[in-house]
Design an enzyme around this catalytic site. Structure first.
Site, PDB file in Angstrom:
ATOM      1  N   GLY A   1       0.822  -1.201   0.000  1.00  0.00           N
ATOM      2  CA  GLY A   1       0.000   0.000   0.000  1.00  0.00           C
ATOM      3  C   GLY A   1       0.856   1.252   0.000  1.00  0.00           C
TER       4      GLY A   1
ATOM      5  N   GLY B   1     -22.767   4.734  12.231  1.00  0.00           N
ATOM      6  CA  GLY B   1     -22.898   5.516  13.450  1.00  0.00           C
ATOM      7  C   GLY B   1     -21.735   5.397  14.398  1.00  0.00           C
ATOM      8  N   GLY B   2     -20.574   4.991  13.889  1.00  0.00           N
ATOM      9  CA  GLY B   2     -19.389   4.891  14.728  1.00  0.00           C
ATOM     10  C   GLY B   2     -18.568   6.166  14.699  1.00  0.00           C
TER      11      GLY B   2
ATOM     12  CB  ALA C   1     -19.233  10.611  14.952  1.00  0.00           C
ATOM     13  CD  GLU C   2     -12.819  11.296  14.225  1.00  0.00           C
ATOM     14  OE1 GLU C   2     -12.356  11.188  15.369  1.00  0.00           O
ATOM     15  OE2 GLU C   2     -12.150  11.048  13.196  1.00  0.00           O
TER      16      GLU C   2
ATOM     17  N   GLY D   1     -17.284   0.462   9.444  1.00  0.00           N
ATOM     18  CA  GLY D   1     -16.288  -0.307  10.181  1.00  0.00           C
ATOM     19  C   GLY D   1     -15.097  -0.695   9.327  1.00  0.00           C
TER      20      GLY D   1
ATOM     21  CG  ASP E   1      -5.791  -0.969  12.916  1.00  0.00           C
ATOM     22  OD1 ASP E   1      -5.540  -0.648  14.098  1.00  0.00           O
ATOM     23  OD2 ASP E   1      -6.267  -0.179  12.083  1.00  0.00           O
TER      24      ASP E   1
ATOM     25  CG  HIS F   1     -10.152  29.622  39.737  1.00  0.00           C
ATOM     26  ND1 HIS F   1     -11.363  28.993  39.546  1.00  0.00           N
ATOM     27  CD2 HIS F   1     -10.403  30.949  39.868  1.00  0.00           C
ATOM     28  CE1 HIS F   1     -12.324  29.913  39.591  1.00  0.00           C
ATOM     29  NE2 HIS F   1     -11.759  31.113  39.782  1.00  0.00           N
TER      30      HIS F   1
END
Length: 485
Positions: A33, A175-176, A180-181, A269, A315, A454
């Site tokens: 790759g 929906g993972g 989302a990103e 996925g 992975d 603070h």
């Protein structure tokens, strides 16, 4: 047939193994790759280089509540893309050129398969053998087998970041964290986004309180459709380059929904690349989820026991699919290859993760449900505390009504079991909690054993710690810190 001391399959985290300690070995580095692996080329780095300007654009649209009027007048997508990949592609090329320049490293820019124990064949037909083999061949996106999935308008996270123009309409399937990103990126940069998920819960591996808060905020920014499965993608008539994504109800296929789009991003996925390596020919074990089986020392298993001279990381063998985990596993392999008499194990106890969406999410340890089950099994009790960002002075400054920090601890000891944050800079705020869990610091000692600036946003973590029902003098606390308090 060419024999090596060491063959590394994969140029992502596997590439980092090769330090000066390996200069005396004859090494092959094999990757069919793009050199540098997933994180550099199609994962963590380019996605966050998109997520940051997207977050800036989102903030510009939402600062009116602070008495400031701003707007995003233009998004120069090509300039953004070229800035990102101009840098990344140069790093990839430079890394490949550097490895090729080393006299003790032979680079094979092609795919390989196992033909036996510690025996490989390259795509061009060359036979390779080695004393040691490290399998770090990564993962790839999963694509559903539906009509139209091969249309040029259909993308995965591997390809969508290089498109020519910012699309007007984007359908995100999944929906993972990847979905989302990218929903955040495209929505914040100006695309009309519809995110479609098969189940009725988004980010299902996160604590439900975090997932519900995110779903609420996501639905405010883009359209969320839950309970639909992708059935097909077809080119739209009379609209140049457009497609129609058709979804069906998983429980009733007669119920359908059609959404027009310019780009369909499939984020359902990733799968480990074990099937591309023919690991069965080497007798290596593969888990039911497709991961190459390894032990704590990152040794690949064959028949349940360590295979001689074969290691794996990242992975292809790790359920976490996180770059910081792959790097940690690479350090383990790096040591163990050179020190067979003193093997180290990878510490997977407290693995944090973050989702760079809007709002940002970070998590480490157990969810509340997991902690409750753990408490039953261990005959103990847990305590939880949810602290809103808006309860702190900096939260007031931000007019924040979204962020929260949720902590879970063992009641009798103050041992932190889990931490879950959603909101501004969640990925930064969680780090001291990861540190406390990793080094055994109890909640009260962490809260009172140090100063908290603070009015920094980190006070939300301090206040959450103080809100837990835990003893002030925990048996976990170091004696020196107990004395100071």
């Amino acid at each position: 047939m060419r024999h090596f001391d060491l063959i590394i399959i994969g140029s992502g985290s596997g590439n980092s193994i090769l330090t000066e300690d390996y200069e005396g070995l004859d090494v092959a580095l094999v990757d069919g790759g793009t050199f540098g692996g997933t994180c550099l080329n199609v994962g963590c780095i380019p996605t966050k280089m998109y997520a940051y300007p997207a977050t800036v654009a989102r903030h510009a649209r939402e600062v009116e509540r602070l008495g400031v009027e701003a707007e995003v007048t233009r998004v120069r997508w090509r300039e953004m893309r070229d800035r990102i990949f101009g840098r990344i592609d140069a790093i990839s090329r430079g890394g490949l050129d550097y490895r090729r320049s080393l006299p003790h490293v032979t680079v094979y820019a092609e795919h390989v398969r196992f033909t036996g124990p510690r025996t490989l064949r390259t795509a061009s037909g060359e036979e390779l053998t080695a004393e040691q083999i490290v399998v770090a061949a990564g993962s790839r996106p999963v694509l559903p087998e539906v009509p139209g999935i091969d249309l040029p308008q259909v993308h995965t996270s591997d390809t969508v970041m290089r498109i020519e123009e910012l699309p007007r309409r984007v359908v995100v399937v999944g929906g993972g964290y990847i979905g989302a990103e990218f929903a955040h990126v495209f929505s914040s940069l100006g695309s009309r986004v519809t995110q479609v998920n098969r189940s009725h819960r988004i980010l299902r591996y996160h604590d439900p309180e975090i997932a519900e808060r995110f779903a609420r905020e996501a639905a405010r920014q883009w359209k969320l459709e839950m309970g639909w499965a992708l059935a097909s993608v077809t080119e739209a008539e009379g609209e140049d380059g457009a497609v129609t994504a058709t979804f069906t109800d998983p429980e009733d296929p007669t119920l359908t929904m059609q959404i027009p789009a310019d780009v369909v991003l499939v984020a359902t996925g990733r799968r480990p690349n074990t099937d591309l390596l023919d690991v069965a020919a080497a007798g290596l074990d593969v888990r039911e989820d497709g991961l190459l089986a390894v032990d704590e020392q990152q040794r690949a298993l064959a028949g349940g026991t360590p295979a001689e001279g074969v290691w794996a990381l990242g992975d292809i063998s790790s359920p976490y699919q996180l770059k910081h985990v792959a790097n940690a596993e690479a350090r383990t392999v790096q040591h163990n290859l050179m020190h067979p008499g003193s093997l180290r194990a990878t510490d997977h106890r407290f693995v944090p993760s973050a989702v760079f969406t809007s709002p940002q999410i970070a998590s480490v340890g157990m969810t509340q449900a997991e902690a409750e089950q753990w408490a039953v099994e261990h005959g103990t009790e847990i305590t939880t505390k949810v602290q809103d960002y808006g309860s702190t002075a900096y939260g007031w400054a931000m007019e924040d009504h979204v962020g929260l920090c949720k902590l879970i601890a063992e009641k009798g000891t103050g041992r932190l079991l889990g931490a879950h944050l959603i909101g501004e800079e969640a990925s930064v705020l969680i780090q001291p909690l990861v540190q406390a869990m990793s080094f055994g610091l109890d909640a009260h000692t962490m809260a009172r054993g140090q100063y908290w600036i603070h009015p920094a946003l980190s006070e939300v973590v301090e206040n959450a710690l103080l809100g837990l029902e835990v003893p002030e003098h925990s048996p976990l606390a170091p004696e020196a810190l107990v004395a100071r308090r």
